[in-house]
Scaffold this motif. Sequence first.
Motif, mmCIF file in Angstrom:
data_model
loop_
_atom_site.group_PDB
_atom_site.id
_atom_site.type_symbol
_atom_site.label_atom_id
_atom_site.label_comp_id
_atom_site.label_asym_id
_atom_site.label_seq_id
_atom_site.Cartn_x
_atom_site.Cartn_y
_atom_site.Cartn_z
ATOM 1 N N ARG A 3 13.074 -5.662 -3.096
ATOM 2 C CA ARG A 3 11.568 -5.208 -3.099
ATOM 3 C C ARG A 3 11.497 -3.757 -2.916
ATOM 4 O O ARG A 3 12.473 -3.393 -2.267
ATOM 5 N N ASP A 217 -0.277 -5.668 4.784
ATOM 6 C CA ASP A 217 -1.239 -6.191 3.659
ATOM 7 C C ASP A 217 -1.219 -4.905 2.676
ATOM 8 O O ASP A 217 -1.509 -4.995 1.471
ATOM 9 N N ARG A 220 1.793 -5.067 0.748
ATOM 10 C CA ARG A 220 1.822 -6.105 -0.480
ATOM 11 C C ARG A 220 1.098 -5.722 -1.605
ATOM 12 O O ARG A 220 1.160 -5.894 -2.846
ATOM 13 N N GLU A 223 3.012 -2.780 -3.628
ATOM 14 C CA GLU A 223 4.113 -3.707 -4.235
ATOM 15 C C GLU A 223 3.381 -4.425 -5.486
ATOM 16 O O GLU A 223 4.137 -4.383 -6.565
#
Length: 231
Positions: A3, A217, A220, A223
């Motif tokens: 990631r 959050d 994410r 990402e």
Amino acid sequence: MPRPALLAVSHGTSDAAGAAAIALLVRRVAERLPDVDVHEGFVDVQQPDAPSTLAAIDGPAVIVPLLLSQGFHVRVDLGRAARPRADAVVTDPLGPDRRLAGILARRLDEAGAEPVGPVVLAVAGSRDPRSLPDAEGMAALLAVRLGREVVPAYLAAREPSVPDVLLSHPGAPVATYLLAHGYFYDVTRRVADSAPVTEPLLDDGEPPVELVDLVVDRYRAGEAELARAEA
């Protein structure tokens, strides 16, 4: 596939308690993301600075500003650092967000603020016009949460100032819309005089779960943005 790394960037502070509180927030975020390489950087006062930290990250990175509004640091400092890299993205700052309103409401309770009448929201202030709707938006979210008037006031760069608003609303509690202890918190305490003043979003204890959730959050979302760009 690994990631993207998370680079959590705060303003930086010379206040030891404030720096420790922000470092603890970053550690709690890292614990929530055990498969993510988490780094800490700063835009001022502390080291390492954000560009140097980003340059040392090999591979994609999500830069999460631990800042409460849009402004120069987010769009210029961090935007400039990320611009040369196709594999780096800067997310939205932390505010405004309903979860921050929840923390502010809890801080008012902890400060013993009366549950009626207006509240003054003490904001650091910025000359960047992009910061203004974020401050006003946070005041609106807190007003909804409390069911009472919330008046944004500024500690620097903008009007109305906190002292001027307190003259119009004597005795109103001051909700400190700052991430942690530091220069602007000291200013808040000084200019508020005898008005009740809350702790900042981070105090000397564990970081609020809502704040950890918010940083996760933001990561994410960044990402997902990198994944869309790669696709």
